[in-house]
Design a protein around this motif. Structure first.
Motif, PDB file in Angstrom:
ATOM      1  N   LEU A 243       0.828  -1.204   0.000  1.00  0.00           N
ATOM      2  CA  LEU A 243       0.000   0.000   0.000  1.00  0.00           C
ATOM      3  C   LEU A 243       0.866   1.259   0.000  1.00  0.00           C
ATOM      4  O   LEU A 243       0.518   2.253  -0.645  1.00  0.00           O
ATOM      5  N   GLU A 244       1.989   1.199   0.701  1.00  0.00           N
ATOM      6  CA  GLU A 244       2.897   2.352   0.702  1.00  0.00           C
ATOM      7  C   GLU A 244       3.449   2.594  -0.700  1.00  0.00           C
ATOM      8  O   GLU A 244       3.500   3.747  -1.166  1.00  0.00           O
ATOM      9  N   GLN A 245       3.873   1.539  -1.366  1.00  0.00           N
ATOM     10  CA  GLN A 245       4.398   1.674  -2.728  1.00  0.00           C
ATOM     11  C   GLN A 245       3.332   2.211  -3.681  1.00  0.00           C
ATOM     12  O   GLN A 245       3.646   2.937  -4.635  1.00  0.00           O
ATOM     13  N   ALA A 246       2.078   1.870  -3.427  1.00  0.00           N
ATOM     14  CA  ALA A 246       0.980   2.330  -4.271  1.00  0.00           C
ATOM     15  C   ALA A 246       0.549   3.755  -3.934  1.00  0.00           C
ATOM     16  O   ALA A 246      -0.319   4.306  -4.612  1.00  0.00           O
ATOM     17  N   GLY A 247       1.136   4.333  -2.867  1.00  0.00           N
ATOM     18  CA  GLY A 247       0.758   5.673  -2.453  1.00  0.00           C
ATOM     19  C   GLY A 247      -0.604   5.732  -1.797  1.00  0.00           C
ATOM     20  O   GLY A 247      -1.235   6.797  -1.740  1.00  0.00           O
ATOM     21  N   TYR A 248      -1.050   4.601  -1.273  1.00  0.00           N
ATOM     22  CA  TYR A 248      -2.367   4.520  -0.637  1.00  0.00           C
ATOM     23  C   TYR A 248      -2.242   4.864   0.847  1.00  0.00           C
ATOM     24  O   TYR A 248      -1.332   4.385   1.531  1.00  0.00           O
TER      25      TYR A 248
ATOM     26  N   HIS B 233     -10.430  -0.676  -3.598  1.00  0.00           N
ATOM     27  CA  HIS B 233     -10.996  -1.614  -4.565  1.00  0.00           C
ATOM     28  C   HIS B 233     -10.534  -1.324  -5.991  1.00  0.00           C
ATOM     29  O   HIS B 233     -10.645  -2.191  -6.861  1.00  0.00           O
ATOM     30  N   ASP B 234     -10.040  -0.115  -6.235  1.00  0.00           N
ATOM     31  CA  ASP B 234      -9.533   0.244  -7.558  1.00  0.00           C
ATOM     32  C   ASP B 234      -8.075  -0.164  -7.771  1.00  0.00           C
ATOM     33  O   ASP B 234      -7.574  -0.113  -8.902  1.00  0.00           O
ATOM     34  N   LEU B 235      -7.369  -0.549  -6.699  1.00  0.00           N
ATOM     35  CA  LEU B 235      -5.953  -0.892  -6.822  1.00  0.00           C
ATOM     36  C   LEU B 235      -5.751  -2.200  -7.578  1.00  0.00           C
ATOM     37  O   LEU B 235      -6.565  -3.130  -7.487  1.00  0.00           O
ATOM     38  N   GLU B 236      -4.639  -2.274  -8.304  1.00  0.00           N
ATOM     39  CA  GLU B 236      -4.234  -3.541  -8.897  1.00  0.00           C
ATOM     40  C   GLU B 236      -3.785  -4.483  -7.770  1.00  0.00           C
ATOM     41  O   GLU B 236      -3.169  -4.037  -6.796  1.00  0.00           O
ATOM     42  N   PRO B 237      -4.055  -5.769  -7.869  1.00  0.00           N
ATOM     43  CA  PRO B 237      -3.652  -6.702  -6.813  1.00  0.00           C
ATOM     44  C   PRO B 237      -2.139  -6.697  -6.618  1.00  0.00           C
ATOM     45  O   PRO B 237      -1.376  -6.392  -7.541  1.00  0.00           O
TER      46      PRO B 237
END
Length: 297
Positions: free
Chosen positions: A71-76, A121-125
């Motif tokens: 999640l950190e890498q995704a900026g979430y 829910h929009d994030l890529e797995p």
């Protein structure tokens, strides 16, 4: 993991010190925030330490750290795992270290809760494998707590779980499956020191029906009255789907009520107030009565 002692107020601090030594953080003046399935400490520096009760959770806590890194890498905006090699073994109890986002738990407005769920829910797995959601397997693992209840209440819950399981197996979910938080609700979205919403409690991440991340907000509104109608309409507008319009809502809502009741039943053997609350909850489920007087624990 080594042979472990029980997790109590007396032993937890010793485990804390041993865990902190391994990652070179200072446990001086640490405050015990909670003692349940984990001992949760707040350190003098902005760090939260979670010490698990059971060594069998090492796979789960390892996955929590993986989820946090992803999640950190995704900026979430979720709770961040401290940049140390973890989890660590504290005398058989897995310990994890987290960046503290605030000294108090202030919950985010419902609009921000809905937005974070939608964004999740929009994030890529992730590249690593998340477990498949198995809600009734989770209930089965907790059925031993029914021994704390009177026979009639225990038998009723067992029968109801069987009925819900059968109905669940026939459901057709309107939303596409994907990554879910597993326990998404207003209590798991807190505000940081800067007032930004942050998703916490990453232990239930799985792949499964996304409706599981919507049902608690609907339940809190429809049955408990913890959200107003305006708040629920805002949640629906921001997320983009009203789970209460789906025929399967009542199955998921019924599951959540039982899950909340079984959690409390685990305390019923040593807490008379908890035992009385469990009996009251079972009676309201059995009779179809109001849930508005369910007391928080």
């Amino acid at each position: 993991m080594s042979s472990r002692a029980a997790l109590t107020e007396e032993t937890a601090h010793d485990f804390l010190v041993k865990a902190c030594e391994q990652v070179r953080v200072d446990p001086t003046d640490a405050k015990l925030v909670r003692l349940g399935s984990n001992a949760v400490y707040r350190l003098a520096e902005p760090v939260i330490v979670r010490i698990s009760r059971d060594a069998d959770t090492v796979e789960n806590v390892t996955r929590q750290v993986q989820v946090a890194r992803w999640l950190e890498q995704a900026g979430y905006p979720a709770t961040r795992a401290l940049d140390v090699d973890q989890p660590v073994d504290a005398d058989g109890h897995p310990a994890t270290f987290w960046v503290s986002v605030s000294e108090s738990e202030k919950y985010a407005p419902i609009r921000q809760v809905a937005d974070l769920i939608r964004r999740l829910h929009d994030l890529e797995p992730p590249s690593f494998t998340l477990p498949a959601a198995q809600p009734f397997a989770d209930l089965d693992n907790r059925l031993s707590v029914l021994a704390n209840l009177d026979t009639a209440d225990a038998d009723f819950l067992r029968e109801l779980i069987g009925e819900l399981r059968n109905r669940y197996d026939t459901l057709e979910f309107p939303l596409p499956p994907g990554v879910i938080h597993g326990d998404a609700n207003v209590g798991n979205v807190i505000l940081s020191r800067d007032g930004d919403p942050v998703l916490i409690d990453l232990d239930g991440f799985a792949v499964g029906p996304r409706e599981w991340d919507l049902v608690q907000t609907a339940l809190f509104y429809e049955r408990f009255g913890w959200h107003t109608e305006e708040e629920y309409r805002t949640f629906v507008d921001v997320y983009g789907f009203d789970i209460m319009s789906w025929s399967g809502y009542r199955v998921l809502a019924g599951y959540r009520e039982i899950s909340m009741t079984l959690w409390l039943a685990g305390k019923a053997d040593a807490d008379e107030k908890a035992a009385a609350e469990v009996h009251k909850r079972v009676e309201s489920i059995r009779s179809g009565g109001s849930r508005r007087d369910w007391a928080p624990f």
